[in-house]
Motif scaffolding. Sequence first.
Motif, short mmCIF file in Angstrom:
data_model
loop_
_atom_site.label_atom_id
_atom_site.label_comp_id
_atom_site.label_asym_id
_atom_site.label_seq_id
_atom_site.Cartn_x
_atom_site.Cartn_y
_atom_site.Cartn_z
N LEU A 192 33.87 -52.35 -32.56
CA LEU A 192 32.98 -51.97 -33.66
C LEU A 192 33.87 -51.41 -34.75
O LEU A 192 34.44 -50.32 -34.61
N SER A 199 38.61 -46.79 -36.31
CA SER A 199 38.33 -47.98 -35.49
C SER A 199 39.49 -48.99 -35.42
O SER A 199 39.72 -49.55 -34.34
N ILE A 216 33.02 -56.46 -34.78
CA ILE A 216 31.62 -56.42 -35.24
C ILE A 216 31.55 -55.38 -36.36
O ILE A 216 32.02 -54.25 -36.19
N PHE A 218 28.87 -53.68 -39.33
CA PHE A 218 27.50 -53.58 -39.84
C PHE A 218 27.54 -53.30 -41.35
O PHE A 218 28.28 -52.42 -41.79
N VAL A 294 34.21 -51.41 -27.96
CA VAL A 294 35.26 -50.44 -28.29
C VAL A 294 34.87 -49.73 -29.59
O VAL A 294 34.50 -50.39 -30.57
N GLN A 301 34.52 -34.95 -33.51
CA GLN A 301 35.00 -35.19 -34.88
C GLN A 301 33.87 -35.06 -35.91
O GLN A 301 34.07 -34.51 -36.98
N SER A 304 27.84 -36.96 -34.70
CA SER A 304 27.42 -38.02 -33.77
C SER A 304 28.44 -38.21 -32.65
O SER A 304 28.31 -39.11 -31.84
N LYS A 330 42.83 -35.83 -35.27
CA LYS A 330 42.87 -36.75 -36.42
C LYS A 330 44.32 -37.06 -36.83
O LYS A 330 44.63 -38.20 -37.16
N TYR A 350 35.28 -46.36 -50.16
CA TYR A 350 34.28 -47.40 -49.86
C TYR A 350 33.04 -46.73 -49.32
O TYR A 350 33.06 -45.56 -48.94
N CYS A 353 28.00 -48.14 -43.98
CA CYS A 353 26.56 -47.97 -43.77
C CYS A 353 26.27 -46.61 -43.13
O CYS A 353 25.21 -46.05 -43.32
N CYS A 354 27.27 -46.05 -42.40
CA CYS A 354 27.07 -44.74 -41.78
C CYS A 354 26.98 -43.64 -42.82
O CYS A 354 26.32 -42.63 -42.62
P1 ATP Z 1 35.96 -44.71 -38.45
O1 ATP Z 1 37.11 -44.02 -39.10
O2 ATP Z 1 36.38 -45.77 -37.47
O3 ATP Z 1 34.96 -45.21 -39.46
P2 ATP Z 1 34.54 -42.27 -38.15
O4 ATP Z 1 35.33 -41.14 -37.70
O5 ATP Z 1 34.27 -42.42 -39.61
O6 ATP Z 1 35.22 -43.62 -37.59
P3 ATP Z 1 31.78 -42.79 -37.58
O7 ATP Z 1 31.56 -43.24 -38.97
O8 ATP Z 1 30.84 -41.83 -36.96
O9 ATP Z 1 33.21 -42.16 -37.34
O10 ATP Z 1 31.85 -44.03 -36.64
C1 ATP Z 1 32.19 -43.93 -35.30
C2 ATP Z 1 32.52 -45.32 -34.77
O11 ATP Z 1 31.38 -46.17 -34.93
C3 ATP Z 1 33.60 -46.01 -35.58
O12 ATP Z 1 34.88 -45.65 -35.14
C4 ATP Z 1 33.29 -47.45 -35.32
O13 ATP Z 1 33.76 -47.86 -34.05
C5 ATP Z 1 31.77 -47.45 -35.31
N1 ATP Z 1 31.24 -47.76 -36.66
C6 ATP Z 1 30.94 -46.92 -37.67
N2 ATP Z 1 30.49 -47.58 -38.75
C7 ATP Z 1 30.51 -48.90 -38.43
C8 ATP Z 1 30.18 -50.10 -39.11
N3 ATP Z 1 29.75 -50.10 -40.37
N4 ATP Z 1 30.33 -51.27 -38.45
C9 ATP Z 1 30.79 -51.29 -37.17
N5 ATP Z 1 31.12 -50.19 -36.50
C10 ATP Z 1 30.99 -49.01 -37.10
#
Ligand code: ATP
Length: 396
Positions: A192, A199, A216, A218, A294, A301, A304, A330, A350, A353-354
């Motif tokens: 993901l 990621s 993958i 989103f 994965v 961190q 969620s 980190k 950027y 979507c989160c």
């Molecule tokens: P990352 O640096 O990988 O974005 P993060 O610390 O910002 O991680 P989150 O945004 O909570 O943490 O996301 C946790 C995990 O969920 C990410 O590491 C990734 O594996 C997955 N994830 C988050 N956003 C997406 C997305 N748009 N598409 C696919 N997977 C996602």
Amino acid sequence: MNSKSTDAPRRVILIKAGELALKGLNRGTFEAILLKNLNHRLSSLGEFRMRKAQSAIFVEPLRNDIDIEEAARRVSEVFGIAAYSVAEVTEKKIDVILEAAADFLGKELLSVSTFKVEAKRSDKSFPLTSPEICEKAGEFLLERFPHLKVDVHHPQALAVIEIRDFGAYIHSRQLPGAGGMPVGSGGHAALLISGGIDSPVAGFLMAKRGISLSGIHFVSPPYTSERAEMKVKSLMEQVPRYAGHMELYIVPFTKIQVEIGRLCPEDLFTIIMRRFMMRIATILGNKYDCGALVTGESLGQVASQTLPAIACTDAAAGLPVLRPLIGMDKDEIITISRRIETYDISIQPYEDCCTVFTPRHPRTRPKLEMVLEAESVLDTEALIEEAVRGVRKYSI
Ligand code: ATP
Ligand code: MG
């Protein structure tokens, strides 16, 4: 191609395979995968012949104009390799070997003050024994490079001479390889991948343990832009350097997020969204032969990624979720990210979507019953079906 011995390439890459040596019965399969991966990484530079001999793999360019330094750099990124070096190949005549050693290792020997010769003779028909080769080469190099001293315990430089069936090989100390297991020897998983720092690092670490990956991602247009998607593609383009060819599946996620935002409590938004990600990733994972998902999550961190939140996320996944960064800080993650050259892309601004719909006060200790209750107002099946139908595929 000219195959006369005088024109034969004089440089080869000598590889010591990594952990696969420990794997007993699987060794043949592991080696075959490693050779395939090496071929894949090197083929755009020209044609190579790969030869296995005892514990070594010889990578021989079939033409003299192939850039052997670039080939060695690429070899350094291939998982399943403990150590490697560029070696000079000569005829098996001691005078020729000594001259070639002084020539080939000269630059390095000029930059150090102590050295040691190591000799290995697997071709027992060669008239000198290993200690005799060491003695002769030691004397010869001391005469050529009078500033040097022999240090058998902690030499700054090594002069290694190997007399093998196909020729004599001269090289210096081997450089450490990327380690790990050959990608593909450990199965396949879905990564993901967001545009963030974590990621791509998670993908790198699983590839290191022999897992090949599909990506993958989103997206939530128009809240996330074309540029955010391009960024993920650029990140994924870095991944094949170590993880081989991969596919990227882009999942439309807008409607799911809008519906969660409209119908569910704000403090549970993120956790419910992540459960949808897991469900969709499970469907795609099963469809594309993935044995696991994965993610780049690291304990504590963000909201969620607390233990209770992870428990709720996991409950929606139908495949094992691998989180190779779970115990990392980190700054440790950033160090790897710089090394694999994804950091500079990841830090470009950027929208993920989160981040688009992030609640102001996300719940850090969600209870699964509470989440299930909140989710029950959604038409989960229909939403997922529609998202899966809209998936776009890219080959990287
Ligand atoms: P990352 O640096 O990988 O974005 P993060 O610390 O910002 O991680 P989150 O945004 O909570 O943490 O996301 C946790 C995990 O969920 C990410 O590491 C990734 O594996 C997955 N994830 C988050 N956003 C997406 C997305 N748009 N598409 C696919 N997977 C996602
Ligand atoms: Mg993120």
